[in-house]
Design a protein around this motif. Structure first.
Motif, PDB file in Angstrom:
ATOM      1  N   LEU A 100       0.836  -1.193   0.000  1.00  0.00           N
ATOM      2  CA  LEU A 100       0.000   0.000   0.000  1.00  0.00           C
ATOM      3  C   LEU A 100       0.875   1.248   0.000  1.00  0.00           C
ATOM      4  O   LEU A 100       1.798   1.376   0.797  1.00  0.00           O
ATOM      5  N   GLU A 101       0.604   2.150  -0.909  1.00  0.00           N
ATOM      6  CA  GLU A 101       1.327   3.415  -0.971  1.00  0.00           C
ATOM      7  C   GLU A 101       0.352   4.536  -0.665  1.00  0.00           C
ATOM      8  O   GLU A 101      -0.739   4.597  -1.233  1.00  0.00           O
ATOM      9  N   VAL A 102       0.763   5.444   0.235  1.00  0.00           N
ATOM     10  CA  VAL A 102      -0.098   6.542   0.658  1.00  0.00           C
ATOM     11  C   VAL A 102       0.672   7.843   0.502  1.00  0.00           C
ATOM     12  O   VAL A 102       1.819   7.955   0.935  1.00  0.00           O
ATOM     13  N   ASP A 103       0.048   8.837  -0.122  1.00  0.00           N
ATOM     14  CA  ASP A 103       0.620  10.174  -0.206  1.00  0.00           C
ATOM     15  C   ASP A 103      -0.009  11.026   0.889  1.00  0.00           C
ATOM     16  O   ASP A 103      -1.227  11.187   0.937  1.00  0.00           O
ATOM     17  N   PHE A 104       0.827  11.539   1.778  1.00  0.00           N
ATOM     18  CA  PHE A 104       0.335  12.361   2.864  1.00  0.00           C
ATOM     19  C   PHE A 104       0.309  13.812   2.422  1.00  0.00           C
ATOM     20  O   PHE A 104       1.222  14.286   1.735  1.00  0.00           O
ATOM     21  N   PRO A 105      -0.752  14.539   2.807  1.00  0.00           N
ATOM     22  CA  PRO A 105      -0.862  15.943   2.371  1.00  0.00           C
ATOM     23  C   PRO A 105       0.229  16.797   3.032  1.00  0.00           C
ATOM     24  O   PRO A 105       0.601  16.579   4.175  1.00  0.00           O
ATOM     25  N   GLN A 106       0.726  17.748   2.252  1.00  0.00           N
ATOM     26  CA  GLN A 106       1.735  18.678   2.757  1.00  0.00           C
ATOM     27  C   GLN A 106       1.024  19.967   3.150  1.00  0.00           C
ATOM     28  O   GLN A 106       0.710  20.801   2.311  1.00  0.00           O
ATOM     29  N   ASP A 107       0.756  20.143   4.440  1.00  0.00           N
ATOM     30  CA  ASP A 107       0.017  21.311   4.910  1.00  0.00           C
ATOM     31  C   ASP A 107       0.900  22.551   4.997  1.00  0.00           C
ATOM     32  O   ASP A 107       0.438  23.664   4.844  1.00  0.00           O
ATOM     33  N   GLY A 108       2.150  22.374   5.253  1.00  0.00           N
ATOM     34  CA  GLY A 108       3.037  23.521   5.410  1.00  0.00           C
ATOM     35  C   GLY A 108       4.389  23.228   4.807  1.00  0.00           C
ATOM     36  O   GLY A 108       4.564  22.307   4.014  1.00  0.00           O
ATOM     37  N   GLN A 109       5.349  24.036   5.212  1.00  0.00           N
ATOM     38  CA  GLN A 109       6.697  23.867   4.710  1.00  0.00           C
ATOM     39  C   GLN A 109       7.317  22.616   5.343  1.00  0.00           C
ATOM     40  O   GLN A 109       7.121  22.337   6.523  1.00  0.00           O
TER      41      GLN A 109
END
Length: 164
Positions: free
Chosen positions: A140-149
């Motif tokens: 399973l591959e998951v892309d985590f959201p980039q909320d900030g720098q």
């Protein structure tokens, strides 16, 4: 015979461990009441949990129940015998057995570290997905959201310097 525990709790009057389990062969849900004898407000909870888990009469039923959970049930019973309410007893248990991700486990003594590791191992096993689970997905591959720098670390820079 295989029994799968579904719920495990404690009844205070009379002191009893209540186990709701499923018989794997018949797929029926049943309840087992295990009376608690020879337990006082001065008793050792970990020893009592170990004794009941190793009791030949209850061993098959309690095999899937963790030692930590039985110890917690005995602690709740002990606090009740000492006059504490259920809410106060649960609050005290959470205060003494927290898993804090910011806590430095290197500073704990061996007994406390063993307790924390046992709690983390049980939590891991509870949340672990096995290949025969219906929710299991291989690779399973998951892309985590980039909320900030994105914060960089010192070792990231060293690795990049070595590659150049």
């Amino acid at each position: 015979m295989t029994y799968i525990p579904r719920k495990c709790g404690v009844k205070f009057k009379p002191p009893t461990i209540v186990l709701i389990y499923e018989d794997e062969n018949t797929k029926k849900t049943r309840q087992r009441l295990i009376p608690i004898r020879n337990f006082s407000r001065f008793s050792d909870c970990s020893r009592a949990a170990e004794e009941i888990k190793n009791n030949p009469r209850h061993q098959l039923y309690l095999d899937g129940v963790s030692q930590q959970q039985l110890q917690k049930l005995y602690q709740l019973l002990k606090d009740c015998l000492n006059g504490l309410s259920l809410e106060n007893s649960l609050e005290a248990f959470v205060r003494t057995n927290p898993i804090n991700p910011e806590e430095d486990l290197n500073k704990l003594d061996d007994n406390e570290l063993a307790k924390k590791k046992k709690i983390m191992d049980e939590l891991f096993e509870k949340n672990r997905r096995k290949p025969n689970d219906p929710e299991f997905v291989y690779d399973l591959e998951v892309d985590f959201p980039q909320d900030g720098q994105i914060e960089s670390c010192g070792w990231d820079e060293e690795e990049q310097e070595g590659e150049i």
